[in-house]
Design an enzyme around this catalytic site. Structure first.
Site, PDB file in Angstrom:
ATOM      1  N   GLY A  46       0.657  -1.037  -0.005  1.00  0.00           N
ATOM      2  CA  GLY A  46       0.131  -0.033  -0.034  1.00  0.00           C
ATOM      3  C   GLY A  46       0.855   1.273  -0.241  1.00  0.00           C
ATOM      4  CD  GLN A  51       3.588   5.736   2.984  1.00  0.00           C
ATOM      5  OE1 GLN A  51       2.815   5.169   2.450  1.00  0.00           O
ATOM      6  NE2 GLN A  51       4.538   4.828   3.435  1.00  0.00           N
ATOM      7  CB  CYS A 113       5.151   2.090   7.612  1.00  0.00           C
ATOM      8  SG  CYS A 113       4.963   3.634   6.862  1.00  0.00           S
ATOM      9  CG  LEU A 114       6.948   0.856   1.825  1.00  0.00           C
ATOM     10  CD1 LEU A 114       6.019   1.139   0.371  1.00  0.00           C
ATOM     11  CD2 LEU A 114       7.904  -0.132   1.365  1.00  0.00           C
ATOM     12  CG  HIS A 155      -0.337   1.336   7.457  1.00  0.00           C
ATOM     13  ND1 HIS A 155       0.641   0.687   8.346  1.00  0.00           N
ATOM     14  CD2 HIS A 155       0.425   2.005   6.441  1.00  0.00           C
ATOM     15  CE1 HIS A 155       1.751   1.185   7.782  1.00  0.00           C
ATOM     16  NE2 HIS A 155       1.579   1.874   6.897  1.00  0.00           N
ATOM     17  CD  GLU A 156      -1.255   2.434   2.907  1.00  0.00           C
ATOM     18  OE1 GLU A 156      -0.446   3.590   3.102  1.00  0.00           O
ATOM     19  OE2 GLU A 156      -0.623   1.473   3.075  1.00  0.00           O
ATOM     20  CG  HIS A 159       0.603   6.773   5.709  1.00  0.00           C
ATOM     21  ND1 HIS A 159       1.803   7.206   6.300  1.00  0.00           N
ATOM     22  CD2 HIS A 159       0.679   5.631   5.628  1.00  0.00           C
ATOM     23  CE1 HIS A 159       2.788   6.156   6.446  1.00  0.00           C
ATOM     24  NE2 HIS A 159       2.187   4.949   5.879  1.00  0.00           N
TER      25      HIS A 159
HETATM   26  O1  GNR Z   1       3.972  -2.662   2.493  1.00  0.00           O
HETATM   27  C1  GNR Z   1       3.433  -2.591   3.688  1.00  0.00           C
HETATM   28  N1  GNR Z   1       3.021  -3.464   4.511  1.00  0.00           N
HETATM   29  C2  GNR Z   1       2.142  -3.512   5.497  1.00  0.00           C
HETATM   30  C3  GNR Z   1       2.201  -4.499   6.415  1.00  0.00           C
HETATM   31  C4  GNR Z   1       0.991  -4.473   7.363  1.00  0.00           C
HETATM   32  C5  GNR Z   1       0.394  -3.459   7.362  1.00  0.00           C
HETATM   33  C6  GNR Z   1       0.257  -2.505   6.617  1.00  0.00           C
HETATM   34  C7  GNR Z   1       1.241  -2.395   5.539  1.00  0.00           C
HETATM   35  S1  GNR Z   1       1.302  -1.025   4.583  1.00  0.00           S
HETATM   36  C8  GNR Z   1       3.013  -1.074   4.091  1.00  0.00           C
HETATM   37  C9  GNR Z   1       3.327   0.072   3.030  1.00  0.00           C
HETATM   38  C10 GNR Z   1       3.058   1.298   3.552  1.00  0.00           C
HETATM   39  O2  GNR Z   1       3.909   1.827   4.159  1.00  0.00           O
HETATM   40  N2  GNR Z   1       2.069   2.127   3.457  1.00  0.00           N
HETATM   41  O3  GNR Z   1       1.784   3.234   3.929  1.00  0.00           O
HETATM   42 NI    NI Z   2       2.887   3.018   5.575  1.00  0.00          NI
END
Ligand code: GNR
Ligand code: NI
Length: 188
Positions: A46, A51, A113-114, A155-156, A159
Site C-alpha cells: 500500500g 509518502q 511501513c515504507l 494504516h494508509e 497517513h
Molecule cells: O508494505 C506495507 N506492508 C504493510 C504490512 C502490514 C500493514 C500495513 C502495511 S502497509 C506497508 C506499505 C506502507 O507503508 N503503506 O503506507
Molecule cells: Ni505506511
C-alpha cells in the site's frame, strides 16, 4: 510513469494532514500510476500520496496475494532458486476515503511501513469496517472490508492524518523502534 522518492521518518512532511482531491484530472491519474510503480519497486502492499510528498487524500493498495490454486512457478529472482505461487494482482485506488462503521472486534497484525523501513510491530485495529471512497473518475463507492485489506486501508488512512503505525505503540516501544532504525541506518 516514474518511481518517486519515498519519504522516511523523521521527515516532517509525513505529519501533514492531507487535503481532499477536488480535480479528477490527468495529473491525478499520473500520480496514481507513479504511486503504484513506486509501491511495487519498494515491495510494499500500500502507499499514501504523502509518502511521495504529495499532501492529497489518495491511497493505492495491492495486497499481491499468492494464488495457492495455481502451480508454483520459478522465482523471477535468479538468486532465489525457489518456486513460488504466482501473485494475484488487484490494483485498488481510494480517493478521499472515509471509514464508516468500524467493528468493535479488533485484529492484530504485524505491520511495517515504507516510511519506517525494516521495523515491524503488532498493531491492533478494528477487524472490519465499511469504507466510502471515490474512484479516479470521481464516482463514489461503499464497501465492507475485512482481513489484511481492512488493516492496510486503516494504516494508509492514518497517513492521510499524518499518523504512522509506530504512533500506535507505547512510548517505550516507539522509542525502541526508532533507535533500531537509527542503528540499521548507521550499519548501512
Ligand atoms: O508494505 C506495507 N506492508 C504493510 C504490512 C502490514 C500493514 C500495513 C502495511 S502497509 C506497508 C506499505 C506502507 O507503508 N503503506 O503506507
Ligand atoms: Ni505506511
Amino acid at each position: 510513469m516514474a518511481i518517486r522518492e519515498i519519504l522516511e521518518v523523521p521527515d516532517p512532511r509525513l505529519k501533514t494532514v492531507s487535503e481532499p482531491v477536488t480535480e479528477f484530472d490527468d495529473e491525478l491519474k499520473l500520480l496514481v500510476d507513479d504511486m503504484f510503480e513506486t509501491m511495487y519497486a519498494a515491495h510494499g502492499i500500500g502507499l499514501a500520496a504523502i509518502q511521495v510528498g504529495v499532501p492529497k487524500r489518495v491511497l493505492v493498495i495491492d495486497l499481491q496475494r499468492p494464488d495457492e490454486t495455481a502451480e508454483p512457478e520459478d522465482c523471477g529472482d535468479g538468486e532465489c532458486g525457489h518456486k513460488h505461487y504466482p501473485v494475484i494482482n488487484e490494483k485498488l485506488v481510494f480517493i478521499n476515503p472515509e471509514i464508516l462503521a468500524p467493528a468493535d472486534e479488533m485484529a492484530a497484525y504485524q505491520e511495517g511501513c515504507l516510511s519506517v523501513p525494516d521495523i515491524y510491530a503488532d498493531v491492533e485495529r478494528p477487524a472490519t469496517c465499511r469504507v466510502r471512497y471515490q474512484d479516479l473518475d470521481g464516482n463514489s463507492h461503499e464497501e465492507d472490508i475485512e482481513g489484511m485489506l481492512a488493516t492496510c486501508l486503516q494504516h494508509e488512512m492514518d497517513h492521510l492524518e499524518g499518523i504512522l503505525f509506530i504512533d500506535h505503540l507505547s512510548k517505550l516501544k516507539r522509542k525502541m523502534a526508532l533507535k533500531k532504525l537509527e542503528k540499521l541506518r548507521r550499519a548501512a
